[in-house]
Design a protein around this motif. Structure first.
Motif, PDB file in Angstrom:
ATOM      1  N   ALA A   1       0.740  -1.211   0.205  1.00 11.43           N
ATOM      2  CA  ALA A   1       0.065  -0.092   0.094  1.00 11.43           C
ATOM      3  C   ALA A   1       0.889   1.398   0.162  1.00 11.43           C
ATOM      4  CB  ALA A   1      -0.920  -0.033   1.148  1.00 11.43           C
ATOM      5  N   ASN A   2       1.999   1.287   0.339  1.00  9.30           N
ATOM      6  CA  ASN A   2       3.120   2.347   0.330  1.00  9.30           C
ATOM      7  C   ASN A   2       4.047   2.439  -0.673  1.00  9.30           C
ATOM      8  OD1 ASN A   2       2.441   4.125   2.703  1.00  9.30           O
ATOM      9  ND2 ASN A   2       2.134   2.004   3.529  1.00  9.30           N
ATOM     10  N   LEU A   3       4.365   1.413  -1.510  1.00  6.99           N
ATOM     11  CA  LEU A   3       5.172   1.245  -2.545  1.00  6.99           C
ATOM     12  C   LEU A   3       5.150   2.381  -3.457  1.00  6.99           C
ATOM     13  CD1 LEU A   3       5.379  -2.496  -3.645  1.00  6.99           C
ATOM     14  CD2 LEU A   3       7.043  -1.168  -2.345  1.00  6.99           C
ATOM     15  N   LYS A   4       6.254   2.999  -4.078  1.00  6.33           N
ATOM     16  CA  LYS A   4       5.987   4.300  -5.003  1.00  6.33           C
ATOM     17  C   LYS A   4       6.679   3.833  -6.385  1.00  6.33           C
ATOM     18  CE  LYS A   4       4.651   6.714  -1.625  1.00  6.33           C
ATOM     19  NZ  LYS A   4       4.567   6.010  -0.728  1.00  6.33           N
ATOM     20  N   ALA A   5       6.507   4.482  -7.251  1.00 15.90           N
ATOM     21  CA  ALA A   5       6.859   4.264  -8.593  1.00 15.90           C
ATOM     22  C   ALA A   5       8.561   4.670  -8.756  1.00 15.90           C
ATOM     23  CB  ALA A   5       6.312   5.083  -9.666  1.00 15.90           C
ATOM     24  N   THR A   6       8.760   5.665  -7.768  1.00 11.47           N
ATOM     25  CA  THR A   6      10.521   5.962  -7.889  1.00 11.47           C
ATOM     26  C   THR A   6      11.295   4.743  -7.007  1.00 11.47           C
ATOM     27  OG1 THR A   6       9.930   7.099  -5.978  1.00 11.47           O
ATOM     28  CG2 THR A   6      10.180   8.441  -8.079  1.00 11.47           C
ATOM     29  N   GLU A   7      10.629   4.199  -6.011  1.00 13.95           N
ATOM     30  CA  GLU A   7      11.176   3.018  -5.525  1.00 13.95           C
ATOM     31  C   GLU A   7      11.148   1.777  -6.340  1.00 13.95           C
ATOM     32  OE1 GLU A   7       9.668   3.915  -1.050  1.00 13.95           O
ATOM     33  OE2 GLU A   7       8.864   2.641  -2.227  1.00 13.95           O
ATOM     34  N   ALA A   8      10.156   1.569  -7.090  1.00 14.19           N
ATOM     35  CA  ALA A   8      10.304   0.442  -8.044  1.00 14.19           C
ATOM     36  C   ALA A   8      11.417   0.712  -9.086  1.00 14.19           C
ATOM     37  CB  ALA A   8       9.121   0.184  -8.691  1.00 14.19           C
ATOM     38  N   MET A   9      11.683   1.751  -9.620  1.00 13.01           N
ATOM     39  CA  MET A   9      12.532   2.255 -10.501  1.00 13.01           C
ATOM     40  C   MET A   9      14.096   2.187  -9.995  1.00 13.01           C
ATOM     41  SD  MET A   9      11.127   2.191 -13.340  1.00 13.01           S
ATOM     42  CE  MET A   9      12.513   2.788 -14.455  1.00 13.01           C
ATOM     43  N   ALA A  10      14.317   2.397  -8.738  1.00 12.21           N
ATOM     44  CA  ALA A  10      15.431   2.189  -8.066  1.00 12.21           C
ATOM     45  C   ALA A  10      15.766   0.743  -7.786  1.00 12.21           C
ATOM     46  CB  ALA A  10      15.565   3.163  -6.669  1.00 12.21           C
ATOM     47  N   PHE A  11      14.866   0.102  -7.488  1.00 13.44           N
ATOM     48  CA  PHE A  11      14.910  -1.620  -7.409  1.00 13.44           C
ATOM     49  C   PHE A  11      15.533  -1.944  -8.879  1.00 13.44           C
ATOM     50  CE2 PHE A  11      13.721  -5.938  -7.552  1.00 13.44           C
ATOM     51  CZ  PHE A  11      14.039  -6.239  -6.059  1.00 13.44           C
ATOM     52  N   TYR A  12      14.764  -1.727  -9.778  1.00 15.99           N
ATOM     53  CA  TYR A  12      15.077  -1.961 -11.003  1.00 15.99           C
ATOM     54  C   TYR A  12      16.592  -1.755 -11.460  1.00 15.99           C
ATOM     55  CZ  TYR A  12      15.859  -0.825 -16.178  1.00 15.99           C
ATOM     56  OH  TYR A  12      16.460  -0.787 -17.240  1.00 15.99           O
ATOM     57  N   ARG A  13      17.068  -0.486 -11.138  1.00 16.33           N
ATOM     58  CA  ARG A  13      18.495  -0.025 -11.668  1.00 16.33           C
ATOM     59  C   ARG A  13      19.578  -0.752 -10.559  1.00 16.33           C
ATOM     60  NH1 ARG A  13      15.607   5.064 -12.349  1.00 16.33           N
ATOM     61  NH2 ARG A  13      15.933   5.503  -9.898  1.00 16.33           N
ATOM     62  N   ARG A  14      19.030  -1.029  -9.490  1.00 16.18           N
ATOM     63  CA  ARG A  14      19.935  -1.553  -8.569  1.00 16.18           C
ATOM     64  C   ARG A  14      20.106  -3.158  -8.834  1.00 16.18           C
ATOM     65  NH1 ARG A  14      23.144  -4.157  -6.259  1.00 16.18           N
ATOM     66  NH2 ARG A  14      23.712  -4.063  -4.271  1.00 16.18           N
ATOM     67  N   HIS A  15      19.232  -3.884  -9.267  1.00 15.59           N
ATOM     68  CA  HIS A  15      19.303  -5.147  -9.517  1.00 15.59           C
ATOM     69  C   HIS A  15      19.004  -5.983 -10.687  1.00 15.59           C
ATOM     70  CE1 HIS A  15      19.296  -5.916  -5.050  1.00 15.59           C
ATOM     71  NE2 HIS A  15      18.098  -5.150  -5.057  1.00 15.59           N
ATOM     72  N   TYR A  16      18.228  -5.221 -11.681  1.00 15.06           N
ATOM     73  CA  TYR A  16      18.367  -5.578 -13.195  1.00 15.06           C
ATOM     74  C   TYR A  16      19.487  -5.465 -14.108  1.00 15.06           C
ATOM     75  CZ  TYR A  16      13.328  -7.452 -13.072  1.00 15.06           C
ATOM     76  OH  TYR A  16      12.404  -8.137 -12.718  1.00 15.06           O
ATOM     77  N   THR A  17      20.563  -6.039 -13.599  1.00 11.91           N
ATOM     78  CA  THR A  17      21.650  -5.818 -14.406  1.00 11.91           C
ATOM     79  C   THR A  17      21.987  -7.089 -15.269  1.00 11.91           C
ATOM     80  OG1 THR A  17      23.276  -6.665 -12.670  1.00 11.91           O
ATOM     81  CG2 THR A  17      22.931  -4.111 -12.631  1.00 11.91           C
ATOM     82  N   PRO A  18      22.631  -7.064 -16.399  1.00  9.35           N
ATOM     83  CA  PRO A  18      22.764  -8.097 -17.313  1.00  9.35           C
ATOM     84  C   PRO A  18      23.296  -9.301 -16.892  1.00  9.35           C
ATOM     85  CG  PRO A  18      23.154  -6.021 -18.460  1.00  9.35           C
ATOM     86  CD  PRO A  18      23.246  -5.518 -17.037  1.00  9.35           C
TER      87      PRO A  18
ATOM     88  N   PRO B   1      23.486  -1.807 -20.904  1.00  7.35           N
ATOM     89  CA  PRO B   1      24.579  -1.560 -20.100  1.00  7.35           C
ATOM     90  C   PRO B   1      24.870  -2.191 -19.141  1.00  7.35           C
ATOM     91  CG  PRO B   1      22.517  -0.068 -19.679  1.00  7.35           C
ATOM     92  CD  PRO B   1      22.151  -0.721 -20.730  1.00  7.35           C
ATOM     93  N   PRO B   2      26.321  -2.626 -19.011  1.00 11.31           N
ATOM     94  CA  PRO B   2      26.816  -3.478 -18.105  1.00 11.31           C
ATOM     95  C   PRO B   2      26.447  -2.740 -16.576  1.00 11.31           C
ATOM     96  CG  PRO B   2      28.458  -2.521 -18.894  1.00 11.31           C
ATOM     97  CD  PRO B   2      27.275  -2.149 -19.675  1.00 11.31           C
ATOM     98  N   ALA B   3      26.561  -3.682 -15.525  1.00  7.80           N
ATOM     99  CA  ALA B   3      26.242  -3.203 -14.125  1.00  7.80           C
ATOM    100  C   ALA B   3      27.703  -2.380 -13.881  1.00  7.80           C
ATOM    101  CB  ALA B   3      26.519  -4.276 -13.162  1.00  7.80           C
ATOM    102  N   PRO B   4      27.145  -1.268 -13.245  1.00 14.34           N
ATOM    103  CA  PRO B   4      28.302  -0.251 -12.921  1.00 14.34           C
ATOM    104  C   PRO B   4      29.418  -0.746 -12.026  1.00 14.34           C
ATOM    105  CG  PRO B   4      25.916   0.822 -12.705  1.00 14.34           C
ATOM    106  CD  PRO B   4      25.725  -0.739 -12.808  1.00 14.34           C
TER     107      PRO B   4
END
Length: 546
Positions: free
Chosen positions: A265-282, A310-313
């Motif tokens: 009930a408190n998840l935010k779109a910006t949090e989901a995108m931060a999770f994506y950038r952190r974990h969805y690396t090739p 792009p590869p993981a930073p």
């Protein structure tokens, strides 16, 4: 192995693993045993960005199945953001800056306003939920924010092209398109005509490179309702949730994959995108193609499309999952719910790809794998004490997990009687070796189950992706041949190995007992309220509910 579907603390020691059950390193070479040729056609393609593809060509029909599996799931979540991996899975179908929108520049501005109001609305809503006597002015302010929030979502919605991603695939002959999120991974899959491989490569690489979290808050409500149906209103879902939360006091396997209601009930779109950038690396993804295609042409296409991700930073912080401390005594969780009584017994054990995980699967097949299994014969047929009994492992396979027994009593018998009988049967497998006949029958059944799962392109593709990741010792690594390697492990196990596994892990001090019992004041259990019969994997999926 069932494929399966569930507080961070101070750093604790991981569950100790005896040397006999040590985790092997993931070898780079295919198995060299001549009697197994299941994966002979397999071709491994490693892209420069760290992503790996497994290509398995065949000419059964002019179609192919494509699977992308990220080693990202509930195990990667933190408190207050449980369910975020499942939430992002939903977002991955909403399109990109090119697909799913009529004017992305204008939509971006509208989505930014939606996000600003989401934070303001959720903040005030949470404050008022903790206020025993909210003022009229603050309640009016919440109503005003709610109207603004809804209006902003409507304004952003005018730019949305509904389901464009899905419709493109459907128009081009796609079938079986879906995605799943588990404690271990998120998997996207589809089957398409063979000549649509370039379309698949462009579509999938684009949504992985450029997802847009449009309609996020509408989807948040959808998932909240999904949780109510699958867990809150499900006796088995509730039993699963409370047992996992009791068995795991630190590790994220104790979280429900769909998320706690207050977190969703408190998840935010910006949090989901931060999770994506952190974990969805090739480097944390494996792709699989099975079907009719030219391997050389497919490899060139994959390098041209997925190779651009792009590869993981280099400065990406190490992702560390909190280990579960050793359990030092029996734990119990009791759920009062108007439903058929049920038991869920769970013991901690090492995960794949170690020998202990294969031993758990083989032992489970011997004692509860079908109507001729030991416990079905004794507890269901002869003693008529249990209505059903199943074994499985979970909640995931990548991290130290659980060997579990699920059982329900027959009418006229109590949970106490059933638990006592099951614990006596477990004592027997700790002290008495299984027979040679039981061992061979179980091996034969597990081999057959494995082969059946590979009969379709999609079944083979999903199985290859799963086993490649759970067979490796760490994120960013895979074992493309673990499916075949596991069959060799299965063949090498002895009755002594199963005895050693049971003696080491199936102990009272390592046990968590979850019980579902009707409240004392409840009327007679409504028909069909409890678990249904079925195979071991079916019971596991029904209980996990995700």
């Amino acid at each position: 192995m069932p494929v399966a579907m569930v507080l961070l603390c101070l750093i604790a020691l991981i569950l100790p693993t005896p040397s006999a059950w040590a985790q092997p390193a993931a070898p780079e070479a295919p198995p060299d045993e001549p009697e197994w040729t299941l994966l002979a056609p397999l071709r491994v393609v490693r892209l420069d960005n760290g992503m790996t593809f497994l290509l398995y060509p065949n000419d059964r029909a002019p179609i192919f199945s494509g699977v992308i599996r990220y080693d990202v799931g509930g195990k990667d979540e933190i408190p207050t953001q449980t369910g975020i991996s499942h939430m992002f899975e939903h977002m991955a179908f909403k399109g990109t800056s090119r697909l799913g929108t009529t004017d992305y520049a204008a939509e971006q501005e509208a989505l930014a306003e939606v996000e600003r109001l989401a934070y303001a609305y959720d903040r005030l809503r949470n404050q008022l939920a903790r206020d025993d006597s909210p003022t009229t002015a603050r309640l009016d302010a919440l109503r005003e924010l709610a109207m603004q929030f809804q209006a902003a979502q409507a304004a952003a919605g005018q730019y949305v092209v509904k389901d464009e991603f899905d419709e493109i695939y459907s128009r081009e002959g796609g079938s079986q398109m879906n995605a799943t999120t588990s404690p271990d991974a998120t998997t996207y899959f589809i089957s398409l005509p063979a000549n649509r491989l370039p379309l698949w490569a462009r579509m999938e690489s684009e949504r992985l490179a450029d997802p847009v979290p449009r309609e996020f808050y509408r989807e948040r409500e959808v998932i909240l309702e999904e949780r109510r149906m699958r867990l809150d209103n499900s006796p088995l879902g509730r039993l699963w949730e409370i047992t996992m939360a009791t068995a795991y006091v630190a590790h994220p396997y104790g979280y429900p994959t769909i998320g706690w209601e207050s977190d969703i009930a408190n998840l935010k779109a910006t949090e989901a995108m931060a999770f994506y950038r952190r974990h969805y690396t090739p480097d944390r993804a494996v792709g699989v193609l099975v079907g009719q295609f030219n391997p050389e042409e497919a490899e060139a296409l994959l390098r041209e499309t997925f190779g651009k991700l792009p590869p993981a930073p280099e400065d990406l912080a190490e992702h560390r999952i909190v280990p579960e401390p050793e359990q030092m005594g029996e734990r119990r969780a009791t759920l009062e719910f108007p439903a058929t009584p049920a038991l869920l017994l769970a013991w901690h054990k090492p995960p794949a790809p170690g020998k202990a995980d294969v031993a758990a699967e083989l032992l489970g097949q011997i004692v509860a794998g079908g109507r001729s299994a030991r416990w079905f014969e004794r507890l269901v047929k002869e003693e008529r004490l249990a209505a059903e009994v199943h074994t499985f492992t979970g909640p995931g396979d990548r991290e130290p997990n659980l060997f579990m027994i699920y059982a329900t009593p027959q009418p006229g018998h109590t949970l106490d009687e059933l638990e006592a009988a099951l614990r006596e049967e477990v004592r027997r497998v700790r002290t008495e070796p299984v027979s040679a006949e039981e061992l061979e029958r179980a091996r034969k059944n597990l081999r057959a189950d494995t082969i059946r799962a590979l009969q379709t392109n999609l079944g083979l593709a999903r199985t290859l992706a799963e086993y490649a990741q759970i067979g490796a010792p760490a994120p960013g690594e895979i074992d493309p041949w673990y499916l075949e390697r596991r069959l060799h492990q299965l063949e090498g196990l002895t009755a002594g190995d199963l005895l050693a596994f049971a003696a080491e892990y199936l102990t009272d001090a390592n046990l968590t007992v979850g019980s579902l019992t009707p409240p004392p004041s409840a009327e007679e259990t409504p028909p069909g309220a409890g678990a249904r019969g079925g195979t071991d994997s079916g019971a596991s999926e029904e209980i996990q509910g995700t």
